[in-house]
Design an enzyme around this catalytic site. Structure first.
Site, short mmCIF file in Angstrom:
data_model
loop_
_atom_site.label_atom_id
_atom_site.label_comp_id
_atom_site.label_asym_id
_atom_site.label_seq_id
_atom_site.Cartn_x
_atom_site.Cartn_y
_atom_site.Cartn_z
CD GLN A 1 -3.55 3.68 0.83
OE1 GLN A 1 -2.45 3.33 0.44
NE2 GLN A 1 -4.50 4.13 0.02
CB VAL B 1 -0.95 0.02 1.23
CG1 VAL B 1 -2.03 -1.04 1.08
CG2 VAL B 1 -0.17 -0.16 2.53
CB SER B 2 0.51 4.47 -1.65
OG SER B 2 0.33 3.82 -2.89
CB THR B 3 -0.11 6.31 2.87
OG1 THR B 3 -1.45 5.84 3.02
CG2 THR B 3 -0.01 7.15 1.61
#
Length: 203
Positions: A13, A8-10
């Site tokens: 998340q 996931v990007s962050t």
């Protein structure tokens, strides 16, 4: 062995959805990380380094593992180099079957087309700028005649090579050679020149 990768990007998340889907698919080992696709992705690098013949890298979606088409093709090449396969759970990409191999070939063709289009647009933009009188390429700096003469004097002693003279005067060895011998530089804009010559031939 089925080896999964989830990302996931962050940090806000979570990978729960991807992990659940990977577990349901029978994945035995899962590497996961929370980082942007433009980052270093250390867990992905560990996964790729651990792959061996017969393994299958499983992802929920291809955008979880690749930042671009070029990046995806690079990863696919690395996976196939060790005799492993790659499979997406939500997309028709599975290199262990013929249709999956065909998809990789299609992606490769698309990437080649994309590179050709970018190159064509770049050249077209440069040609348009050139015809408007916009100067292209590196700006030339004139070398004073007295400097050139000093270069030639040093070279004539037989104690200095072109690279040595270049270091003395702060220029590249090829530049020093060109100035000393009086030879002209390589053809300006060799790539654009081809297109300009083509235009002239059709006029």
């Amino acid at each position: 062995m089925l080896i999964g990768y989830a990302r996931v990007s962050t940090r806000e998340q979570e990978t729960y959805l991807q992990i659940d889907a990977l577990n349901k698919a029978g994945v035995e080992v899962i590497y996961q990380e929370k980082t942007s696709s433009v980052g270093s992705r250390p867990e992905l690098q560990k996964l790729l380094a651990s792959l061996s013949k017969g393994d299958c890298l499983v992802v929920y979606k291809m955008d979880r593992i690749a930042r671009s088409l070029k990046d995806l093709l690079s990863i696919l090449e690395r996976v196939q180099a060790v005799g492993a396969n790659i499979r997406s759970l939500t997309e028709p990409l599975d290199t262990s079957v013929p249709v999956g191999i065909f998809m990789v070939q299609v992606l490769g063709a698309v990437a080649q087309l994309e590179r050709s289009i970018i190159r064509e647009r770049t050249v077209a933009g440069q040609l348009a700028a050139y015809r408007r009188g916009v100067p292209l390429g590196r700006r030339k700096h004139a070398t004073p005649p007295e400097t050139v003469e000093k270069m030639r004097e040093l070279y004539a002693t037989g104690e200095y090579t072109y690279p040595a003279i270049g270091k003395v005067f702060g220029v590249h060895a090829s530049t020093a050679k060109r100035l000393i011998t009086g030879r002209s530089a390589r053809k300006k804009m060799p790539v654009l020149g081809q297109y300009l010559d083509d235009d002239s031939a059709h006029m």
